[in-house]
Design an enzyme around this catalytic site. Structure first.
Site, mmCIF file in Angstrom:
data_model
loop_
_atom_site.group_PDB
_atom_site.id
_atom_site.type_symbol
_atom_site.label_atom_id
_atom_site.label_comp_id
_atom_site.label_asym_id
_atom_site.label_seq_id
_atom_site.Cartn_x
_atom_site.Cartn_y
_atom_site.Cartn_z
ATOM 1 N N ASP A 58 -14.082 9.299 3.981
ATOM 2 C CA ASP A 58 -13.866 8.462 5.144
ATOM 3 C C ASP A 58 -13.230 9.327 6.240
ATOM 4 O O ASP A 58 -12.801 10.445 6.010
ATOM 5 C CB ASP A 58 -12.979 7.266 4.761
ATOM 6 C CG ASP A 58 -13.087 6.132 5.752
ATOM 7 O OD1 ASP A 58 -12.733 5.005 5.403
ATOM 8 O OD2 ASP A 58 -13.552 6.379 6.893
ATOM 9 N N GLU A 104 -9.207 -2.434 11.093
ATOM 10 C CA GLU A 104 -8.429 -1.545 10.239
ATOM 11 C C GLU A 104 -6.924 -1.807 10.357
ATOM 12 O O GLU A 104 -6.501 -2.964 10.420
ATOM 13 C CB GLU A 104 -8.808 -0.089 10.531
ATOM 14 C CG GLU A 104 -10.303 0.164 10.313
ATOM 15 C CD GLU A 104 -10.671 1.620 10.293
ATOM 16 O OE1 GLU A 104 -11.642 2.017 10.966
ATOM 17 O OE2 GLU A 104 -10.002 2.397 9.575
HETATM 18 C C1 GLC Z 1 -13.316 4.204 9.539
HETATM 19 C C2 GLC Z 1 -13.475 3.268 8.364
HETATM 20 C C3 GLC Z 1 -14.819 3.361 7.683
HETATM 21 C C4 GLC Z 1 -15.890 3.766 8.686
HETATM 22 C C5 GLC Z 1 -15.560 5.171 9.157
HETATM 23 C C6 GLC Z 1 -16.544 5.643 10.237
HETATM 24 O O1 GLC Z 1 -12.006 4.739 9.541
HETATM 25 O O2 GLC Z 1 -12.480 3.336 7.353
HETATM 26 O O3 GLC Z 1 -15.097 2.084 7.094
HETATM 27 O O4 GLC Z 1 -17.169 3.769 8.066
HETATM 28 O O5 GLC Z 1 -14.224 5.282 9.667
HETATM 29 O O6 GLC Z 1 -16.424 4.860 11.379
#
Ligand code: GLC
Length: 615
Positions: free
Chosen positions: A332, A531
């Site tokens: 991630d 988030e």
């Molecule tokens: C974010 C999220 C993830 C997402 C990634 C790319 O922090 O945790 O779910 O796919 O970054 O945007």
């Protein structure tokens, strides 16, 4: 007095009854251990041979290039060519040339630039490794202007309708294909267990059975029958976040998960068992940590903070070895940097743990990380076998996606077809999902269904606020900085939906001018968040009216309307269940509408129920 034997038999019976009982209550089986996954997408000799042949030819630099995935804003096509990058992503709020209103053609043309850069990079090598672009389709192709915004996953969970999920996946995949992209970071199969978490709405349900029943259907909707090849209107799917993101203490985003392994398996992992069996090709590692002695530190030093990005046990030993997953593990957003001892530019632990593609987003970091991995391989810190495992998986998935046979993005079958974004049939599907997602919590004296012959007072913080309706991950990461006419043409708020239905002359927005006997429709709800920005801090409770002063205004409004004698229907937008006891007591009818997206008409469809749409 029971004999020991009887006693032990009793325990065995009880435990078997528990298992049988568990199975009787849900279609979700009980998993005594991590299951071996038998994916519908099988290895083929042709692809395995071709992959092996390529890996043998590739230089270390070319292999590491495949493992790096920067953010669109931090990499140029020229840099992609120079570093021979395998993929990029566009994070929430990243658009081609920073243009929020980029068209499908603009996206496909931007994708061409990177695709052609990689074609140039491999010219003369005697082989090619096509480029891929990944994006977050959290609720429809939500980063893209004019895309259909479906209800967020929590509302889809409330429909309890797996067939709907597959249809939404298919519509979403087609809209992604229209923009010339190959890969989405969906479905999220988190099982949110604490409503304080800012990502509750990205999960389908706190009930692992719903997630288990949905995950495979979303994968099939997005990927189609990948075992027969990736059709031109399908994309590669990703199940996330591996593992236990919905079970952190106090719901802290990226926090500590202290579940037993048995409960990690049976509460947080069922969505993966379902999705991977259905052929999902990518798993995204989670930011949270898992505090369990089986989560050993891959490089042995003490002070390990149990982050999943560094967990060789969960990422390699369980997912790859025990479950037999043969696709890609992607990290991630700089998640590797949160492992004790790591930085965004330097983290051999995350490579050794079994991650294959590294979402290292900033330019200085991904270039440093690239150089460091090469150095660490040459120094023997990272064995070449680990690099070859990663690249083998990357090439395998790219071949399963048919990337070697597809033309450049803008020349693909659906690329640039603007009319597919927000197409009427997609909006109708979204509206159907909105209808089915609504949860009726109160309806005194048959206040509902409403009659279009009445006059209405439509008020409240959410009555005409598209941001409260769409929630986070809507054009921007946080779902903010948006206005309905400029950013969501064709979208419908509850106010406009009521006006469309009963006529503007019968709709009032000021309690002091609404005629006697008007029915009040009070629309309230959470401001958008994504988030950690949505985490409810430990100093707060789940009481809606106490979370923000503007939310308290909704409660005050309900009190005023009660005093004035209005009959009141309240519609509540939220990314999670919240305490709304007072608001419910002050309402004659109360509907939980979650985060419905752009199609507010789905709400009035059911409030008025003139076409047979009931809760
Ligand atoms: C974010 C999220 C993830 C997402 C990634 C790319 O922090 O945790 O779910 O796919 O970054 O945007």
């Amino acid at each position: 007095m029971y004999s020991l034997n009887t006693y032990l038999t009793g325990i065995v019976l009880m435990s078997s009854m528990n298992q049988a009982q568990a199975q009787a209550h849900t279609s979700l089986p009980y998993f005594a251990d991590w299951p071996k996954i038998v994916s519908v997408v099988k290895k083929t000799q042709e692809i395995e041979d071709a992959v092996k042949n390529l890996v043998e030819k590739m230089t270390l630099e070319e292999k590491v290039g495949q493992m790096i995935q920067p953010d669109l804003r931090e990499v140029t096509p020229e840099e992609a060519e120079h570093y021979k990058l395998g993929s990029i992503l566009n994070g929430g709020g990243a658009w081609p040339n920073g243009n929020k209103y980029a068209t499908a053609k603009d996206w496909a043309k931007e994708s061409d630039k990177y695709y052609l850069a990689l074609e140039r990079a491999y010219a003369g090598r005697g082989f090619r490794v096509p480029f891929a672009w990944a994006t977050d389709a959290v609720h429809g192709h939500n980063n893209v202007f004019k895309a259909t915004l479906f209800p967020h996953n929590i509302g889809l969970g409330a429909t309890n309708n797996p067939n709907l999920i597959e249809r939404i996946g298919a519509a979403t995949a087609l809209e992604i294909a229209t923009t010339g992209l190959d890969w989405t970071f969906a479905p999220t199969v988190a099982v949110p267990r604490d409503y304080r978490w800012g990502r509750v709405y990205e999960g389908y349900s706190e009930d692992p059975e719903i997630t288990y029943n949905y995950a495979s259907r979303m994968v099939r909707g997005l990927q189609g029958e990948l075992e027969k090849g990736l059709a031109s209107d399908k994309v590669i799917s990703t199940v996330k976040h591996w593992l236990g993101d919905g079970g952190t203490e106090m719901g802290v985003d990226r926090g500590e998960n202290h579940y037993s392994e048995e409960n990690l398996i049976n509460i947080h992992a069922p969505g993966y068992f379902s999705a991977l069996t259905a052929g999902a090709q990518v798993v995204m590692t989670s930011f949270n940590s898992w505090h369990n002695e089986k989560n050993y530190n891959v490089i042995g030093n003490d002070g390990y903070n149990y982050k999943l990005h560094g967990s060789k046990y969960i990422v390699n030993d369980v997912l790859k070895d025990q479950m037999g997953f043969d696709g890609i593990v992607v990290t991630d957003w700089n998640g590797h940097s949160e492992i004790s001892g790591c930085t965004s530019g330097n983290c051999p632990q995350a490579v050794l743990a079994g991650n294959d593609v590294f979402m290292v987003t900033a330019r200085k970091d991904w270039q440093t990380f690239y150089t460091n991995v090469i150095t660490q391989v040459e120094a023997g810190i990272i064995p070449m076998s680990r690099i070859d495992d990663a690249v083998t998986r990357i090439l395998r998935v790219k071949m399963r996606a048919g990337l070697w046979d597809k033309p450049q993005p803008s020349l693909r079958e659906h690329a640039g077809k603007e009319s597919i974004l927000g197409a009427n049939d997609h909006r109708a599907l979204a509206r159907e999902a909105v209808r089915q997602s609504l949860v009726l919590l109160k309806n005194n004296d048959n206040t509902l269904p409403l009659k279009s012959t009445d006059a209405f007072l439509v008020v409240g913080s959410g009555s005409n606020d598209i941001q409260k309706q769409t929630g986070g991950w809507s054009l921007t990461w946080q779902g903010d900085e948006n206005e309905i006419d400029r950013d969501f043409p064709g979208a419908t708020t509850v106010l406009s939906a009521v006006q469309n239905l009963v006529g503007e002359t019968q709709v009032f927005t000021d309690p002091d001018t609404a005629p006697e006997g008007s029915i009040a429709v009070v629309v309230m709800g959470e401001d958008p968040y994504a988030e950690m920005m949505g985490d409810i801090k430990r100093s707060k409770t789940l009481e809606y009216s106490n979370l923000k002063r503007s939310y308290a205004a909704d409660l005050a409004l309900l009190k005023t309307l009660k005093t004035k004698g209005f009959k009141t229907v309240t519609v509540f937008f939220s990314g999670r269940p919240l305490y709304t006891s007072e608001e419910i007591m002050l309402s004659d009818a109360f509907v939980a509408a979650w985060l419905p997206g752009t199609e507010g008409g789905g709400i009035t469809d059911v409030l008025f129920n003139e076409s047979g749409y009931d809760f």
